[in-house]
Each structure stands twice: as C-alpha cells, then as structure tokens.
Design an enzyme around this catalytic site. Sequence first.
Site, PDB file in Angstrom:
ATOM      1  N   LYS A 235      39.779   5.894  13.503  1.00  0.00           N
ATOM      2  CA  LYS A 235      38.565   6.460  12.899  1.00  0.00           C
ATOM      3  C   LYS A 235      37.518   5.391  12.586  1.00  0.00           C
ATOM      4  O   LYS A 235      36.326   5.649  12.711  1.00  0.00           O
ATOM      5  CB  LYS A 235      38.874   7.339  11.676  1.00  0.00           C
ATOM      6  CG  LYS A 235      39.726   6.685  10.616  1.00  0.00           C
ATOM      7  CD  LYS A 235      40.156   7.703   9.578  1.00  0.00           C
ATOM      8  CE  LYS A 235      40.760   7.010   8.370  1.00  0.00           C
ATOM      9  NZ  LYS A 235      41.899   6.098   8.706  1.00  0.00           N
TER      10      LYS A 235
ATOM     11  N   ARG B 138      40.498  10.006  -0.013  1.00  0.00           N
ATOM     12  CA  ARG B 138      41.891   9.923   0.408  1.00  0.00           C
ATOM     13  C   ARG B 138      42.796  10.737  -0.502  1.00  0.00           C
ATOM     14  O   ARG B 138      44.008  10.778  -0.273  1.00  0.00           O
ATOM     15  CB  ARG B 138      42.341   8.469   0.340  1.00  0.00           C
ATOM     16  CG  ARG B 138      42.446   7.766   1.702  1.00  0.00           C
ATOM     17  CD  ARG B 138      42.830   6.362   1.397  1.00  0.00           C
ATOM     18  NE  ARG B 138      43.443   5.608   2.434  1.00  0.00           N
ATOM     19  CZ  ARG B 138      42.803   4.754   3.230  1.00  0.00           C
ATOM     20  NH1 ARG B 138      41.494   4.636   3.166  1.00  0.00           N
ATOM     21  NH2 ARG B 138      43.470   4.017   4.080  1.00  0.00           N
TER      22      ARG B 138
ATOM     23  N   ARG C 279      47.146  -4.504  15.967  1.00  0.00           N
ATOM     24  CA  ARG C 279      45.755  -4.668  15.525  1.00  0.00           C
ATOM     25  C   ARG C 279      45.504  -6.080  15.001  1.00  0.00           C
ATOM     26  O   ARG C 279      46.323  -6.646  14.282  1.00  0.00           O
ATOM     27  CB  ARG C 279      45.479  -3.647  14.417  1.00  0.00           C
ATOM     28  CG  ARG C 279      44.084  -3.739  13.844  1.00  0.00           C
ATOM     29  CD  ARG C 279      43.675  -2.447  13.223  1.00  0.00           C
ATOM     30  NE  ARG C 279      44.281  -2.229  11.920  1.00  0.00           N
ATOM     31  CZ  ARG C 279      43.967  -1.184  11.151  1.00  0.00           C
ATOM     32  NH1 ARG C 279      43.098  -0.281  11.567  1.00  0.00           N
ATOM     33  NH2 ARG C 279      44.544  -1.036   9.986  1.00  0.00           N
TER      34      ARG C 279
ATOM     35  N   ARG D  72      46.114  -8.070   9.494  1.00  0.00           N
ATOM     36  CA  ARG D  72      45.994  -7.657   8.093  1.00  0.00           C
ATOM     37  C   ARG D  72      47.365  -7.646   7.438  1.00  0.00           C
ATOM     38  O   ARG D  72      48.330  -7.236   8.052  1.00  0.00           O
ATOM     39  CB  ARG D  72      45.385  -6.250   8.020  1.00  0.00           C
ATOM     40  CG  ARG D  72      43.875  -6.258   8.096  1.00  0.00           C
ATOM     41  CD  ARG D  72      43.287  -4.875   8.262  1.00  0.00           C
ATOM     42  NE  ARG D  72      43.857  -3.851   7.388  1.00  0.00           N
ATOM     43  CZ  ARG D  72      43.402  -2.602   7.327  1.00  0.00           C
ATOM     44  NH1 ARG D  72      42.380  -2.233   8.068  1.00  0.00           N
ATOM     45  NH2 ARG D  72      43.955  -1.723   6.516  1.00  0.00           N
TER      46      ARG D  72
ATOM     47  N   ARG E 220      52.272   3.098   4.182  1.00  0.00           N
ATOM     48  CA  ARG E 220      50.928   3.674   4.299  1.00  0.00           C
ATOM     49  C   ARG E 220      50.983   5.045   4.958  1.00  0.00           C
ATOM     50  O   ARG E 220      50.230   5.943   4.582  1.00  0.00           O
ATOM     51  CB  ARG E 220      50.021   2.722   5.096  1.00  0.00           C
ATOM     52  CG  ARG E 220      49.714   1.457   4.295  1.00  0.00           C
ATOM     53  CD  ARG E 220      49.117   0.382   5.164  1.00  0.00           C
ATOM     54  NE  ARG E 220      47.790   0.721   5.645  1.00  0.00           N
ATOM     55  CZ  ARG E 220      47.249   0.219   6.758  1.00  0.00           C
ATOM     56  NH1 ARG E 220      47.937  -0.615   7.510  1.00  0.00           N
ATOM     57  NH2 ARG E 220      46.043   0.554   7.107  1.00  0.00           N
TER      58      ARG E 220
HETATM   59  P1  AMP Z   1      41.898   1.121   5.186  1.00  0.00           P
HETATM   60  O1  AMP Z   1      41.168  -0.060   5.715  1.00  0.00           O
HETATM   61  O2  AMP Z   1      41.040   2.361   5.128  1.00  0.00           O
HETATM   62  O3  AMP Z   1      43.209   1.370   5.899  1.00  0.00           O
HETATM   63  O4  AMP Z   1      42.264   0.791   3.655  1.00  0.00           O
HETATM   64  C1  AMP Z   1      43.094  -0.302   3.328  1.00  0.00           C
HETATM   65  C2  AMP Z   1      43.662  -0.127   1.926  1.00  0.00           C
HETATM   66  O5  AMP Z   1      42.588  -0.079   0.974  1.00  0.00           O
HETATM   67  C3  AMP Z   1      44.446   1.163   1.691  1.00  0.00           C
HETATM   68  O6  AMP Z   1      45.791   1.061   2.103  1.00  0.00           O
HETATM   69  C4  AMP Z   1      44.309   1.310   0.172  1.00  0.00           C
HETATM   70  O7  AMP Z   1      45.162   0.399  -0.522  1.00  0.00           O
HETATM   71  C5  AMP Z   1      42.867   0.848  -0.064  1.00  0.00           C
HETATM   72  N1  AMP Z   1      41.924   1.986   0.038  1.00  0.00           N
HETATM   73  C6  AMP Z   1      40.927   2.134   0.957  1.00  0.00           C
HETATM   74  N2  AMP Z   1      40.261   3.291   0.765  1.00  0.00           N
HETATM   75  C7  AMP Z   1      40.839   3.895  -0.313  1.00  0.00           C
HETATM   76  C8  AMP Z   1      40.631   5.120  -0.996  1.00  0.00           C
HETATM   77  N3  AMP Z   1      39.669   5.988  -0.621  1.00  0.00           N
HETATM   78  N4  AMP Z   1      41.435   5.395  -2.054  1.00  0.00           N
HETATM   79  C9  AMP Z   1      42.392   4.544  -2.465  1.00  0.00           C
HETATM   80  N5  AMP Z   1      42.666   3.387  -1.848  1.00  0.00           N
HETATM   81  C10 AMP Z   1      41.907   3.042  -0.782  1.00  0.00           C
END
Ligand code: AMP
Length: 213
Positions: free
Chosen positions: A13, A88, A127, A160, A171
């Site tokens: 996404k 989320r 990734r 990451r 996750r």
């Molecule tokens: P992402 O890059 O979207 O996979 O986000 C990486 C990490 O950031 C996630 O595993 C969460 O720990 C935190 N995170 C990102 N967006 C949110 C959200 N909307 N709510 C809570 N935690 C978030």
Amino acid sequence: MRLIFLGPPGVGKGTQAQRLSVQRSIPKISTGDILREAVKNKTSLGLQAQSFMDSGKLVPDEVVIGIIRERLKEADAREGFILDGFPRTVPQARALASMLRQDQLNIDRVLNFELSDEELIRRLSGRRSCPDCQAVYHLEFSPSLKPDRCDRCGGKLIQRSDDQPGTIRSRLEVYRSQTSPLIRFYEDEGILARIDGSGTPETVYRKVAAAVG
Ligand code: AMP
C-alpha cells in the site's frame, strides 16, 4: 480526494500510495514514516514510540491520532490526501471521522489491499528501505542499482528492525486482531473497494487508478 489505504503490512500500500500521490498531486501521509523519522531524530515522540514499533505492536491510539490531527492541518492536505497506515484501529477510525466532520469533510474511498500471508512474508523479509529518503526496495522484485545503496539519494539501505521474521509474525497478528475489523467498518459505510495486491506494482496500480476514478 480523501483516501485511506488499508491492508496488512507488506501488501504494497505504501508503494501504491506513493505513485498515486505523485500522479494526483496529493500528499501521502504515512504514520509509519512519521514515527520512523521521530525515532531516527530521537524526539520525545520517537522515544515514546520506539519500543512499540520494535516489537511489532501498535503505538497507542492517542499518540497517532495526535500526529494525524496536526498533519491534516497543514496546507498541502487541504485539497486531499492518502492515508497510508492510518487508521489501524476502530477508535482511530472514529477519531478521524470526527476530525473531518468538524470541517464538513469525509473520506471518499477506502482501498483494502489483499494478499496471502505467504506472499506478505516474502515481500516483508526481502524489503530494504532508505532511512534518509524513505525509498523502498526489494532484494528480488525491485532491487536498487547498486547493492545496499539508495538509487534516489545514495543513502545506505537497511532492513527495518520490524521486518525481521519474529516481528513480522507479531505484526500480522496485530493486523488480524486490531486492524482487520476496519474492513467491516468501512464496508458498512459503503466506501470500501477491494484491491487484489498480487502481481507487479504496475498491475496493481491500474486497479488502484480504476478504483479511485
Ligand atoms: P508501517 O510503516 O505502517 O508498517 O508502521 C510501522 C510501525 O509503526 C507499526 O508496526 C506500528 O508500531 C507503528 N504505527 C504506524 N502507524 C500506526 C497507527 N496508525 N497506529 C498505531 N501504530 C502505528
């Protein structure tokens, strides 16, 4: 146009949001990117968020809702935006709706990206990301020209910390339990479009463009 890109980690996404953002000249707003930048800069937000992120858990709702509340006030978000990785949880979705309602605005469409767990794990474990400009690569599907170097800014590519196998599993579990209820939430609002996330970025992008009109 106000859009939400919903889906499990690794579904693509972010890549699709980036393309659409350039095509339609609306910002892509990624809470993950904002949080990673805060962690890198060791701000108080970063220090607060780091342990949640490293273990694959969600950062508390009030923290991310605060981030989005501030970000949506910026001038570039006035005419539209693509939310990538937010909301989320159901409380985040409700908070977003009430923020927009105050300005008589609403979300136009929610694109829900779908992919098998097996493929998600393959995508996440290969990734590589640039910590300097946030560009994303994949060892097999979209490698950088020089190994370990970002094509865009020359930064050193990293894996990451939350893309390690154990954290990937947490996750995906967090996604199933806390985020997937949003599919029903937005379906009930009649604004959900389902996007098959398999295939090349170009194939998926055609579906995205068709879904947003
Ligand atoms: P992402 O890059 O979207 O996979 O986000 C990486 C990490 O950031 C996630 O595993 C969460 O720990 C935190 N995170 C990102 N967006 C949110 C959200 N909307 N709510 C809570 N935690 C978030």
